[in-house]
Scaffold this motif. Sequence first.
Motif, PDB file in Angstrom:
ATOM      1  N   VAL A 179       3.598  12.741  -0.957  1.00 44.35           N
ATOM      2  CA  VAL A 179       3.198  11.510  -0.250  1.00 44.35           C
ATOM      3  C   VAL A 179       4.437  10.762   0.202  1.00 44.35           C
ATOM      4  N   TRP A 180       5.230  10.306  -0.720  1.00 46.61           N
ATOM      5  CA  TRP A 180       6.513   9.623  -0.564  1.00 46.61           C
ATOM      6  C   TRP A 180       6.551   8.441  -1.516  1.00 46.61           C
ATOM      7  N   ARG A 181       5.766   7.371  -1.244  1.00 40.25           N
ATOM      8  CA  ARG A 181       5.732   6.201  -2.123  1.00 40.25           C
ATOM      9  C   ARG A 181       4.286   5.948  -2.541  1.00 40.25           C
ATOM     10  N   ILE A 182       3.964   6.344  -3.766  1.00 38.80           N
ATOM     11  CA  ILE A 182       2.561   6.288  -4.206  1.00 38.80           C
ATOM     12  C   ILE A 182       2.209   4.959  -4.877  1.00 38.80           C
ATOM     13  N   VAL A 183       3.190   4.113  -5.163  1.00 40.89           N
ATOM     14  CA  VAL A 183       2.976   2.776  -5.733  1.00 40.89           C
ATOM     15  C   VAL A 183       2.065   2.867  -6.958  1.00 40.89           C
ATOM     16  N   TRP A 184       2.450   3.707  -7.891  1.00 38.82           N
ATOM     17  CA  TRP A 184       1.613   4.017  -9.047  1.00 38.82           C
ATOM     18  C   TRP A 184       1.289   2.779  -9.878  1.00 38.82           C
ATOM     19  N   GLU A 185       2.231   1.846 -10.009  1.00 36.57           N
ATOM     20  CA  GLU A 185       2.027   0.659 -10.836  1.00 36.57           C
ATOM     21  C   GLU A 185       0.771  -0.101 -10.419  1.00 36.57           C
ATOM     22  N   VAL A 186       0.469  -0.079  -9.121  1.00 37.83           N
ATOM     23  CA  VAL A 186      -0.704  -0.798  -8.611  1.00 37.83           C
ATOM     24  C   VAL A 186      -1.897   0.146  -8.468  1.00 37.83           C
ATOM     25  N   MET A 187      -1.671   1.307  -7.861  1.00 36.73           N
ATOM     26  CA  MET A 187      -2.785   2.165  -7.469  1.00 36.73           C
ATOM     27  C   MET A 187      -3.483   2.838  -8.648  1.00 36.73           C
ATOM     28  N   THR A 230      -5.527 -13.529  10.704  1.00 32.20           N
ATOM     29  CA  THR A 230      -6.776 -12.822  10.402  1.00 32.20           C
ATOM     30  C   THR A 230      -6.491 -11.715   9.393  1.00 32.20           C
ATOM     31  N   HIS A 231      -5.378 -11.833   8.676  1.00 34.22           N
ATOM     32  CA  HIS A 231      -4.803 -10.729   7.923  1.00 34.22           C
ATOM     33  C   HIS A 231      -5.273 -10.677   6.477  1.00 34.22           C
ATOM     34  N   ILE A 232      -6.572 -10.609   6.289  1.00 35.96           N
ATOM     35  CA  ILE A 232      -7.159 -10.564   4.950  1.00 35.96           C
ATOM     36  C   ILE A 232      -8.385  -9.663   4.981  1.00 35.96           C
ATOM     37  N   PHE A 233      -8.468  -8.756   4.018  1.00 33.17           N
ATOM     38  CA  PHE A 233      -9.631  -7.879   3.901  1.00 33.17           C
ATOM     39  C   PHE A 233      -9.797  -7.549   2.419  1.00 33.17           C
ATOM     40  N   VAL A 234     -10.596  -6.558   2.114  1.00 31.37           N
ATOM     41  CA  VAL A 234     -10.913  -6.238   0.732  1.00 31.37           C
ATOM     42  C   VAL A 234     -11.062  -4.723   0.609  1.00 31.37           C
ATOM     43  N   SER A 235     -10.850  -4.207  -0.591  1.00 27.06           N
ATOM     44  CA  SER A 235     -10.997  -2.764  -0.811  1.00 27.06           C
ATOM     45  C   SER A 235     -11.365  -2.487  -2.261  1.00 27.06           C
ATOM     46  N   LYS A 236     -12.133  -1.418  -2.471  1.00 24.14           N
ATOM     47  CA  LYS A 236     -12.421  -0.933  -3.815  1.00 24.14           C
ATOM     48  C   LYS A 236     -11.628   0.335  -4.117  1.00 24.14           C
ATOM     49  N   LEU A 237     -10.826   0.778  -3.127  1.00 24.07           N
ATOM     50  CA  LEU A 237     -10.041   1.999  -3.269  1.00 24.07           C
ATOM     51  C   LEU A 237      -8.557   1.700  -3.128  1.00 24.07           C
ATOM     52  N   MET A 238      -7.736   2.695  -3.456  1.00 24.90           N
ATOM     53  CA  MET A 238      -6.326   2.618  -3.100  1.00 24.90           C
ATOM     54  C   MET A 238      -6.218   2.390  -1.594  1.00 24.90           C
ATOM     55  N   ILE A 239      -5.134   1.768  -1.164  1.00 18.43           N
ATOM     56  CA  ILE A 239      -4.966   1.501   0.270  1.00 18.43           C
ATOM     57  C   ILE A 239      -3.675   2.106   0.786  1.00 18.43           C
ATOM     58  N   GLY A 279       0.816  -1.194   0.000  1.00 17.63           N
ATOM     59  CA  GLY A 279       0.000   0.000   0.000  1.00 17.63           C
ATOM     60  C   GLY A 279       0.861   1.261   0.000  1.00 17.63           C
ATOM     61  N   ILE A 280       0.206   2.376  -0.175  1.00 21.84           N
ATOM     62  CA  ILE A 280       0.879   3.675  -0.202  1.00 21.84           C
ATOM     63  C   ILE A 280       1.556   3.938   1.138  1.00 21.84           C
ATOM     64  N   ILE A 338      -6.669  11.382   0.247  1.00 15.66           N
ATOM     65  CA  ILE A 338      -5.228  11.582   0.181  1.00 15.66           C
ATOM     66  C   ILE A 338      -4.896  12.591  -0.904  1.00 15.66           C
ATOM     67  N   PHE A 339      -3.907  13.462  -0.619  1.00 16.03           N
ATOM     68  CA  PHE A 339      -3.375  14.360  -1.635  1.00 16.03           C
ATOM     69  C   PHE A 339      -2.330  13.556  -2.396  1.00 16.03           C
ATOM     70  N   TYR A 340      -2.751  12.973  -3.506  1.00 13.18           N
ATOM     71  CA  TYR A 340      -1.980  11.930  -4.191  1.00 13.18           C
ATOM     72  C   TYR A 340      -0.969  12.553  -5.159  1.00 13.18           C
ATOM     73  N   GLU A 341       0.077  13.114  -4.573  1.00 12.21           N
ATOM     74  CA  GLU A 341       1.185  13.695  -5.350  1.00 12.21           C
ATOM     75  C   GLU A 341       2.467  13.029  -4.884  1.00 12.21           C
ATOM     76  N   GLY A 342       3.224  12.465  -5.834  1.00 16.46           N
ATOM     77  CA  GLY A 342       4.319  11.574  -5.494  1.00 16.46           C
ATOM     78  C   GLY A 342       5.353  12.125  -4.545  1.00 16.46           C
ATOM     79  N   LYS A 343       5.783  13.348  -4.733  1.00 13.12           N
ATOM     80  CA  LYS A 343       6.841  13.906  -3.899  1.00 13.12           C
ATOM     81  C   LYS A 343       6.353  14.254  -2.504  1.00 13.12           C
TER      82      LYS A 343
END
Length: 430
Positions: A144-152, A176-185, A59-60, A137-142
Amino acid sequence: GQRDHKHQFLYEHSLDTAPYEPLTPRAPHYFFVPKDYSGQSTYNQGFSVTNLFTIYGVGITTAHDDFVIKENRQELLNQYRAFQDTERDANILHRKFNVNRKKGWNILAGYDNIKKERDLSSLIQPIAYRLFDHQYIFYEGKLVWRIVWEVMQHFLAGENVALTLCRQFKTGHEYTHIFVSKLMIESSYVSNRTSEITYALPLYLYPETNGQGNFIGTARKPNLNMDIVKQIARGLGLTFQPHPPAPSPNLGEGEFTPLDLLDYIYAVLHSPTYRETYKEFLKIDFPRVPYPDDPATFWELVALGGELRRVHLLESPRVAAFITEYLIAGDNAITRRFTQSSPGFELTDGARGIGRVWINDVQYFDGVPLAAWEFPIGGYQPAQKWLKDRRGRVLSFEDIRHYQKIIVALMETERLMGEIDAAIPAWPVV
């Protein structure tokens, strides 16, 4: 261990009397601690989720969460308008926006990137920040830090859904480490414990952009390894349909879709018996899932996994059937610390395991099951975490309803996990 303890042990034992325990380290990890390897051969026959999903990533990761992530979209927009209008001086920017310096992160690089940006609102995107907790989130790479663009990027281009899980979990805890999302995480979405970083495995990939915001191509495609999908299809005697017509994702018993496959995996990973049987292997790497070979069981698990997915996304009508009440008038401010001296939960009916969750000294949610209050998902107990993160805040009407939905969702999770276990004949341990 403590030095004195070690010295005492050495004083009292010799090589002949020390209580050794034989180990049988195995490839590829060669653990020098006792491990129960029963079930490993069967477990390894399944497919790894990261072999099935071809694109995935953590995740980001932000340099400062509070600087780039907020619950209120307008507040975030106002902050960056003020940031844009501030003098280009690192000391002034750090002080004015209460941001510490961090190695590898330069606030001026982000400042320069957005200084002439006219539409700051286009950089603000929804994010799944914590379980049942969507923010912006203010989704600007510099910045944020690591925006993981390839996935997000595949959550920004169109509708999507992802498995979100941790590669490992700490010894002493349960899986118990499993969940789901429709958004960036965000990278601590499922857990914020050290080494329990959250990964996102999106179901669909969208065409890449040409650098000017225009998509190259038109159709999304499943983010799936087709060799594994074909093996699943052969085992079930079904046909894979990669592009099901809207709105129904399930075309019947003759075909299965990408979403059906995700729901099957989601059900399996919520089986209590599966988690217990293969817990040693779930601790150390991404989970492996058995190839389905019985269509009837497959479809039953697809149905249960789909319902669980909708419950966790708070899309199921079941979560709106509240089992709690919020009746006492007041300022709705959360002042409880949720500690031993300032507890949040008070058991009022021990026989039924029902109690009250106090947000202050006057107001409370009534009829809350203790099981929901303590229910763990990943590194959190969501019924507690959601309130703790809002201490000092005033709950809105929608906040109150949202919390009541969370309580229902947790109890539905417990119920559906039991039904999933009942749908599976047995987990082999060869």
